[in-house]
Design an enzyme around this catalytic site. Structure first.
Site, PDB file in Angstrom:
ATOM      1  N   ASN A  23     -31.320  31.113 -25.635  1.00 22.34           N
ATOM      2  CA  ASN A  23     -31.048  30.081 -26.639  1.00 22.34           C
ATOM      3  C   ASN A  23     -31.888  30.364 -27.889  1.00 22.34           C
ATOM      4  O   ASN A  23     -33.118  30.215 -27.841  1.00 22.34           O
ATOM      5  CB  ASN A  23     -31.392  28.714 -26.029  1.00 22.34           C
ATOM      6  CG  ASN A  23     -31.142  27.566 -26.986  1.00 22.34           C
ATOM      7  OD1 ASN A  23     -30.920  27.776 -28.179  1.00 22.34           O
ATOM      8  ND2 ASN A  23     -31.192  26.355 -26.468  1.00 22.34           N
ATOM      9  N   HIS A  33     -22.696  26.589 -29.141  1.00 18.18           N
ATOM     10  CA  HIS A  33     -24.137  26.870 -29.121  1.00 18.18           C
ATOM     11  C   HIS A  33     -24.480  27.500 -27.771  1.00 18.18           C
ATOM     12  O   HIS A  33     -24.031  27.031 -26.721  1.00 18.18           O
ATOM     13  CB  HIS A  33     -24.902  25.565 -29.330  1.00 18.18           C
ATOM     14  CG  HIS A  33     -26.369  25.697 -29.113  1.00 18.18           C
ATOM     15  ND1 HIS A  33     -27.101  26.718 -29.668  1.00 18.18           N
ATOM     16  CD2 HIS A  33     -27.240  24.943 -28.374  1.00 18.18           C
ATOM     17  CE1 HIS A  33     -28.365  26.584 -29.289  1.00 18.18           C
ATOM     18  NE2 HIS A  33     -28.473  25.519 -28.497  1.00 18.18           N
ATOM     19  N   CYS A  57     -31.105  23.054 -33.043  1.00 18.48           N
ATOM     20  CA  CYS A  57     -30.024  23.982 -32.652  1.00 18.48           C
ATOM     21  C   CYS A  57     -28.714  23.723 -33.413  1.00 18.48           C
ATOM     22  O   CYS A  57     -27.828  24.574 -33.427  1.00 18.48           O
ATOM     23  CB  CYS A  57     -29.768  23.906 -31.155  1.00 18.48           C
ATOM     24  SG  CYS A  57     -31.225  24.299 -30.182  1.00 18.48           S
TER      25      CYS A  57
HETATM   26  O1  UT7 Z   1     -30.584  23.961 -27.314  1.00 19.91           O
HETATM   27  C1  UT7 Z   1     -30.834  22.613 -27.086  1.00 19.91           C
HETATM   28  C2  UT7 Z   1     -30.186  22.165 -25.898  1.00 19.91           C
HETATM   29  N1  UT7 Z   1     -30.890  22.541 -24.708  1.00 19.91           N
HETATM   30  C3  UT7 Z   1     -30.185  22.561 -23.620  1.00 19.91           C
HETATM   31  O2  UT7 Z   1     -29.028  22.385 -23.683  1.00 19.91           O
HETATM   32  C4  UT7 Z   1     -30.871  22.705 -22.264  1.00 19.91           C
HETATM   33  C5  UT7 Z   1     -30.260  21.705 -21.326  1.00 19.91           C
HETATM   34  N2  UT7 Z   1     -30.757  21.728 -19.981  1.00 19.91           N
HETATM   35  C6  UT7 Z   1     -30.536  22.770 -19.129  1.00 19.91           C
HETATM   36  O3  UT7 Z   1     -29.954  23.750 -19.499  1.00 19.91           O
HETATM   37  C7  UT7 Z   1     -30.944  22.606 -17.692  1.00 19.91           C
HETATM   38  O4  UT7 Z   1     -31.331  21.275 -17.438  1.00 19.91           O
HETATM   39  C8  UT7 Z   1     -32.082  23.553 -17.263  1.00 19.91           C
HETATM   40  C9  UT7 Z   1     -31.588  24.979 -17.230  1.00 19.91           C
HETATM   41  C10 UT7 Z   1     -33.245  23.421 -18.204  1.00 19.91           C
HETATM   42  C11 UT7 Z   1     -32.560  23.204 -15.854  1.00 19.91           C
HETATM   43  O5  UT7 Z   1     -31.484  23.275 -14.950  1.00 19.91           O
HETATM   44  P1  UT7 Z   1     -31.228  22.061 -13.928  1.00 19.91           P
HETATM   45  O6  UT7 Z   1     -30.132  22.471 -13.057  1.00 19.91           O
HETATM   46  O7  UT7 Z   1     -31.060  20.833 -14.746  1.00 19.91           O
HETATM   47  O8  UT7 Z   1     -32.568  22.064 -13.095  1.00 19.91           O
HETATM   48  P2  UT7 Z   1     -33.611  20.872 -12.911  1.00 19.91           P
HETATM   49  O9  UT7 Z   1     -34.396  20.651 -14.137  1.00 19.91           O
HETATM   50  O10 UT7 Z   1     -32.898  19.702 -12.303  1.00 19.91           O
HETATM   51  O11 UT7 Z   1     -34.562  21.496 -11.816  1.00 19.91           O
HETATM   52  C12 UT7 Z   1     -34.082  21.827 -10.494  1.00 19.91           C
HETATM   53  C13 UT7 Z   1     -35.232  22.449  -9.729  1.00 19.91           C
HETATM   54  C14 UT7 Z   1     -36.537  21.661  -9.821  1.00 19.91           C
HETATM   55  O12 UT7 Z   1     -37.186  21.737  -8.578  1.00 19.91           O
HETATM   56  P3  UT7 Z   1     -37.080  20.537  -7.506  1.00 19.91           P
HETATM   57  O13 UT7 Z   1     -37.600  19.321  -8.211  1.00 19.91           O
HETATM   58  O14 UT7 Z   1     -35.625  20.417  -7.187  1.00 19.91           O
HETATM   59  O15 UT7 Z   1     -37.923  20.997  -6.384  1.00 19.91           O
HETATM   60  C15 UT7 Z   1     -37.357  22.423 -10.831  1.00 19.91           C
HETATM   61  O16 UT7 Z   1     -38.740  22.280 -10.644  1.00 19.91           O
HETATM   62  O17 UT7 Z   1     -35.522  23.748 -10.267  1.00 19.91           O
HETATM   63  C16 UT7 Z   1     -36.938  23.852 -10.544  1.00 19.91           C
HETATM   64  N3  UT7 Z   1     -37.095  24.762 -11.681  1.00 19.91           N
HETATM   65  C17 UT7 Z   1     -37.201  26.087 -11.531  1.00 19.91           C
HETATM   66  N4  UT7 Z   1     -37.204  26.862 -10.436  1.00 19.91           N
HETATM   67  C18 UT7 Z   1     -37.331  28.187 -10.619  1.00 19.91           C
HETATM   68  C19 UT7 Z   1     -37.125  24.459 -13.009  1.00 19.91           C
HETATM   69  N5  UT7 Z   1     -37.257  25.590 -13.720  1.00 19.91           N
HETATM   70  C20 UT7 Z   1     -37.315  26.605 -12.824  1.00 19.91           C
HETATM   71  C21 UT7 Z   1     -37.429  28.005 -12.964  1.00 19.91           C
HETATM   72  N6  UT7 Z   1     -37.427  28.738 -11.838  1.00 19.91           N
HETATM   73  N7  UT7 Z   1     -37.509  28.606 -14.150  1.00 19.91           N
END
Ligand code: UT7
Length: 331
Positions: A287, A257, A113
């Site tokens: 993204n 980004h 990225c």
């Molecule tokens: O371009 C390169 C750089 N990339 C990035 O910058 C991405 C960086 N990371 C992020 O943007 C975020 O970490 C995400 C958007 C990927 C995830 O958001 P988060 O607030 O960090 O969520 P999480 O991974 O902590 O997950 C929270 C909950 C989990 O469930 P439990 O364990 O709390 O029951 C996940 O299983 O959300 C669940 N989850 C979803 N639920 C519904 C993960 N993906 C989804 C989804 N829909 N698509």
């Protein structure tokens, strides 16, 4: 005084829209979750037959038209991509043929990225160190849909396809405070495991399962990447401002980004940047990796968010982990 300016900008996103509602029918997710956690409402996805070179070529044509020059005027093509059409030849070579820029050097850059900022730095140095070169075409192009695991809800909602391009030109003028003023890039390979894709094989339509998914698709530890993204994007932005004796008050528009709205808000908070200065288009692009910043620059120009004389700060972060920032005085 020799300087490197951006003479033309263009972008292209494929026509096919993949909305959050569409994703609700593919994985266990909701539009509400995606919008709240990322800010993304829809993204564009290539047809099976469309490749990164096709997107990049269209963006390049638009940049050439914007610069009012033709393919024959280009002296070098650099393409930032992690989704090349093939392992080789380089996507830059494939685009060279499509544009008809005969015999000029062409190569790809892989900094994920952050790739566009890396390519910008390389292109700028070519121009400043090689008096025979006048115009360099820099493209960020990605078919992320080909490496996304469409069964993994934690990543498939994040990415989109697209391309952006700029024409960089060597220019001589009285005014030294014009064009690309500075570029700063860095990386920390010890965190590579947080976001990786072991094997690349392009041309994967949505829904196709492969035997060993862990090898073919993006794997990410989202929370760790999230924290690292905020930390590194803030520090590289602060460093590039500091070494140019500038503060955020001197900046008219920040082009970050486009990964996650919450990352952008956190950077704005931490660096005390008013949100009106942050350009955001991830709602409809998702993204797009190396294409994210040049697409955003083009859309910011089209929306009147960048005016002549404005000082622009672009900030990138990606797998590697890699990061970069560029200061550009728009003329
Ligand atoms: O371009 C390169 C750089 N990339 C990035 O910058 C991405 C960086 N990371 C992020 O943007 C975020 O970490 C995400 C958007 C990927 C995830 O958001 P988060 O607030 O960090 O969520 P999480 O991974 O902590 O997950 C929270 C909950 C989990 O469930 P439990 O364990 O709390 O029951 C996940 O299983 O959300 C669940 N989850 C979803 N639920 C519904 C993960 N993906 C989804 C989804 N829909 N698509």
């Amino acid at each position: 005084m020799e300087r490197v300016i951006i003479k033309g900008v263009g972008s292209y996103i494929p026509e096919c829209v993949l909305s959050n509602a569409d994703l609700e029918g593919m994985v266990d997710t909701t539009s509400e979750w995606i919008v709240t956690r990322t800010g993304i409402e829809s993204r564009r996805i290539c047809l099976d037959t469309e490749m990164a070179s096709d997107l990049g070529c269209e963006a390049a044509r638009r940049a050439l038209e914007n610069a009012n020059i033709s393919g024959c005027d280009i002296d070098l093509i650099i393409v930032a991509t992690v989704t090349p059409d093939m392992r080789f030849p380089a996507t830059a070579c494939i685009i060279q043929e499509k544009l008809g820029c005969v015999d000029i050097p062409c190569f790809d850059v892989n900094a994920v990225c952050s790739g566009f900022i890396y390519a910008l730095d390389v292109a700028r140095n070519f121009l400043l160190n090689n008096s025979k070169m006048k115009n360099v075409l820099v493209i960020g192009t990605e078919k992320m849909s080909s490496i996304v695991d469409w069964e993994d809800r934690s990543t498939c909602v994040l990415f989109g396809d697209g391309a952006g391009a700029v024409i960089l030109s060597r220019d001589v003028g009285e005014d030294s405070d014009a064009g690309i003023l500075d570029v700063l890039v860095g990386a920390n390979g010890s965190l590579g495991r947080l976001l990786h894709c072991p094997i690349h094989e392009s041309a994967g339509p949505i829904g196709v399962s492969r035997t060993d998914q862990n090898k073919y698709f993006i794997r990410m530890e989202g929370r760790e990447v999230f924290k690292e993204a905020i930390k590194r994007m803030c520090s590289v932005a602060e460093d590039v401002l500091l070494r140019n004796n500038l503060t955020i008050d001197d900046i008219a528009c920040v082009i970050p980004h486009q990964a996650n709205m919450r990352i952008i808000s956190a950077i704005a908070d931490r660096m005390e940047i008013p949100m009106e200065k942050m350009f955001i288009n991830l709602q409809h692009t998702g993204n797009t990796s190396a294409a994210s910043i040049p697409i955003a620059i083009d859309e910011a120009l089209q929306n009147g968010k960048i005016q002549s004389e404005d000082l622009i700060l672009t900030i990138a972060f990606g797998a590697g982990m890699t990061w970069g920032a560029a200061l550009i005085r728009w003329k």
